[in-house]
Design a protein around this motif. Structure first.
Motif, PDB file in Angstrom:
ATOM      1  N   ALA A 286       0.832  -1.209   0.000  1.00 69.70           N
ATOM      2  CA  ALA A 286       0.000   0.000   0.000  1.00 69.70           C
ATOM      3  C   ALA A 286       0.865   1.257   0.000  1.00 69.70           C
ATOM      4  O   ALA A 286       0.555   2.247  -0.681  1.00 69.70           O
ATOM      5  CB  ALA A 286      -0.930  -0.015   1.208  1.00 69.70           C
ATOM      6  N   LEU A 287       1.975   1.227   0.767  1.00 72.76           N
ATOM      7  CA  LEU A 287       2.873   2.379   0.817  1.00 72.76           C
ATOM      8  C   LEU A 287       3.517   2.616  -0.546  1.00 72.76           C
ATOM      9  O   LEU A 287       3.610   3.768  -1.010  1.00 72.76           O
ATOM     10  CB  LEU A 287       3.944   2.142   1.879  1.00 72.76           C
ATOM     11  N   GLU A 291       3.087   5.931  -2.905  1.00 73.49           N
ATOM     12  CA  GLU A 291       4.212   6.707  -3.441  1.00 73.49           C
ATOM     13  C   GLU A 291       4.105   6.836  -4.960  1.00 73.49           C
ATOM     14  O   GLU A 291       4.382   7.912  -5.517  1.00 73.49           O
ATOM     15  CB  GLU A 291       5.529   6.042  -3.055  1.00 73.49           C
ATOM     16  N   ILE A 292       3.700   5.747  -5.615  1.00 75.13           N
ATOM     17  CA  ILE A 292       3.525   5.795  -7.073  1.00 75.13           C
ATOM     18  C   ILE A 292       2.444   6.801  -7.448  1.00 75.13           C
ATOM     19  O   ILE A 292       2.589   7.598  -8.386  1.00 75.13           O
ATOM     20  CB  ILE A 292       3.188   4.392  -7.616  1.00 75.13           C
ATOM     21  N   ALA A 293       1.325   6.783  -6.688  1.00 80.38           N
ATOM     22  CA  ALA A 293       0.227   7.716  -6.966  1.00 80.38           C
ATOM     23  C   ALA A 293       0.692   9.159  -6.782  1.00 80.38           C
ATOM     24  O   ALA A 293       0.359  10.044  -7.588  1.00 80.38           O
ATOM     25  CB  ALA A 293      -0.956   7.411  -6.047  1.00 80.38           C
ATOM     26  N   LEU A 299       4.093  14.421 -11.301  1.00 78.49           N
ATOM     27  CA  LEU A 299       4.518  14.511 -12.701  1.00 78.49           C
ATOM     28  C   LEU A 299       3.425  15.123 -13.574  1.00 78.49           C
ATOM     29  O   LEU A 299       3.712  15.920 -14.477  1.00 78.49           O
ATOM     30  CB  LEU A 299       4.891  13.113 -13.211  1.00 78.49           C
ATOM     31  N   THR A 300       2.160  14.748 -13.284  1.00 74.81           N
ATOM     32  CA  THR A 300       1.048  15.306 -14.057  1.00 74.81           C
ATOM     33  C   THR A 300       0.926  16.805 -13.844  1.00 74.81           C
ATOM     34  O   THR A 300       0.726  17.589 -14.785  1.00 74.81           O
ATOM     35  CB  THR A 300      -0.262  14.606 -13.670  1.00 74.81           C
TER      36      THR A 300
END
Length: 455
Positions: A286-287, A291-293, A299-300
């Motif tokens: 989940a962590l 972090e990816i999200a 970046l977006t």
């Protein structure tokens, strides 16, 4: 002549006396226990056997017994040291005295036991199994498997009535993160002679539905921790080592790892510890996803900001180009207008000069000729005026078109479309990094201005 004879009792008594006189009082012997049983008085009766090197044929056998008071102490001592019950089928080193009774025959009375011998035999057995698994190239196969992400579809091998099984489910269901785990029990006998076949049978049932699960959990809680011989089985270890899903063990003991623990993907001490491992694994996943999200959002956002800057530059550049083009067109039209005006004046002047030249001749001509020439002149003049007016009209239409394009591209018209202009101290703000918390800024709309403070 009659042969001298003695009675059976006399023979047995003779044997008894010979044994008593010729043998030491005590012996230490190595043997395997068989047919161990305890009567109501607490006395232990058993047989000692020795097999050939292949373990198939009996080489020797003798009856043995342990008196109740001795058995009480030796049993506790042995089981505390070896963490397994004193039962049939174990190799022991015992101190015995030889007894021969005229009625009951030959037997051995046990006075002491050395648990280290039994532990050594168990260690040798485990070492032999591990060596065989290593030679077959399967010892670390299960450890090399990767846990799926996430690991929340769990096949459980356990006794349905075991307290450890309930503890495992309660721990998963009550995790503080609220993670959802999907579990399926494959019931098995977890101690005793039947446990090896029962656990292997459960693995075979799981294998048929392996695509439905991420991992297999083998747990054993609430039972006697001493009854673990089945988890040092070669067949069970080989089955687990080559199983296509990661296997996590929580057998619930503190002694050295069993062979099953060694070949399994992950070993935990108790069923609760297995549940904590799975919850921790889910928390790490989940962590990582969080972090990816966050990276995606960052970046977006950066990409949108870069695109906004590029759009602003593009709009500014286009506006500059459009204004320059407009000025060029106006200058061209103005130049054209001047050129036409000068051309008309020149034509008029030329015509006037020609008229002057022809004036004398025309006067001399007849009145009709004068009228005809005058009519021609008027026709020419009318045509010239019409052509000139049409050119002025076309140029004015073109100029109006340019003005409309410029008006559409003007800042005022852009503001009417919903865009805004942000300014600070009378200057346009082009980048968010130009302002700081607490700065006063002005946002210009099509119908007015709004002052605000940056938070």
């Amino acid at each position: 002549m009659s042969n001298p004879a003695i009675s059976l009792y006399e023979l047995n008594n003779l044997i008894k006396n010979v044994l008593d006189d010729s043998l030491p009082e005590m012996f230490w012997i190595r043997a395997e226990t068989s047919d161990v049983r305890v009567n109501q008085n607490g006395h232990c009766y058993l047989e000692f056997i020795e097999k050939d090197i292949n373990g198939r044929n009996l080489l020797a056998k003798a009856r043995g017994m342990i008196w109740a008071n001795t058995f009480f102490m030796l049993k506790a001592y042995f089981e505390n040291a070896t963490k397994q019950p004193f039962t049939s089928g174990i190799k022991v080193l015992v101190q015995v005295s030889v007894q021969f009774h005229e009625l009951y025959g030959f037997s051995l009375t046990i006075h002491d036991i050395d648990p280290s011998y039994t532990l050594g035999d168990q260690a040798l057995n485990r070492a032999a199994i591990l060596k065989q698994l290593e030679e077959e190239g399967v010892l670390n196969l299960n450890k090399e498997l990767e846990l799926p992400v996430p690991t929340n579809r769990i096949a459980i091998i356990s006794s349905p009535t075991a307290a450890g099984y309930e503890d495992f489910l309660d721990q998963l269901a009550g995790n503080v993160y609220g993670f959802i785990f999907y579990t399926k029990l494959f019931a098995a006998v977890m101690q005793g002679d039947r446990s090896e076949d029962s656990i292997i049978s459960a693995l075979e049932r799981i294998y048929e539905y392996q695509d439905c699960f991420d991992a297999v959990v083998i747990i054993r809680g609430g039972g006697a921790t001493s009854d673990l011989s089945s988890f040092d089985s070669y067949l069970l270890a080989a089955s687990c080592a080559q199983f296509p899903l990661p296997i996590i063990t929580g057998i619930g003991h503190e002694r050295d790892d069993t062979v099953l623990d060694i070949v399994a993907h992950t070993r935990a001490k108790t069923p609760t510890a297995v549940a904590e491992f799975l919850i921790g694994n889910m928390a790490e996943t989940a962590l990582e996803l969080d972090e990816i999200a966050q990276n995606i959002v960052m970046l977006t956002t950066q990409r949108l900001q870069d695109e906004a800057v590029q759009l602003s530059v593009f709009e500014t550049k286009n506006s500059f180009v459009l204004k320059a083009w407009y000025k060029e067109q106006v200058a061209t039209l103005s130049s054209t207008k001047d050129f036409l005006s000068r051309s008309l004046q020149r034509v008029k002047k030329e015509k006037q000069n020609r008229l002057t030249v022809y004036e004398d001749a025309l006067i001399k001509k007849s009145q009709q000729s004068v009228k005809e020439n005058l009519s021609k002149f008027e026709l020419i003049e009318s045509t010239l005026k019409r052509v000139t007016q049409q050119q002025f009209k076309d140029k004015n239409i073109q100029l109006n078109t340019y003005e409309k394009h410029l008006e559409l591209a003007s800042p005022e018209n852009i503001l009417k479309k919903g865009y805004t202009l942000t300014m600070q101290n009378g200057k346009v703000i082009k980048q968010s990094s130009s302002v700081n918390r607490g700065d006063e800024i002005t946002t210009v709309f099509s119908d007015g201005r709004v002052d605000s403070v940056v938070k």
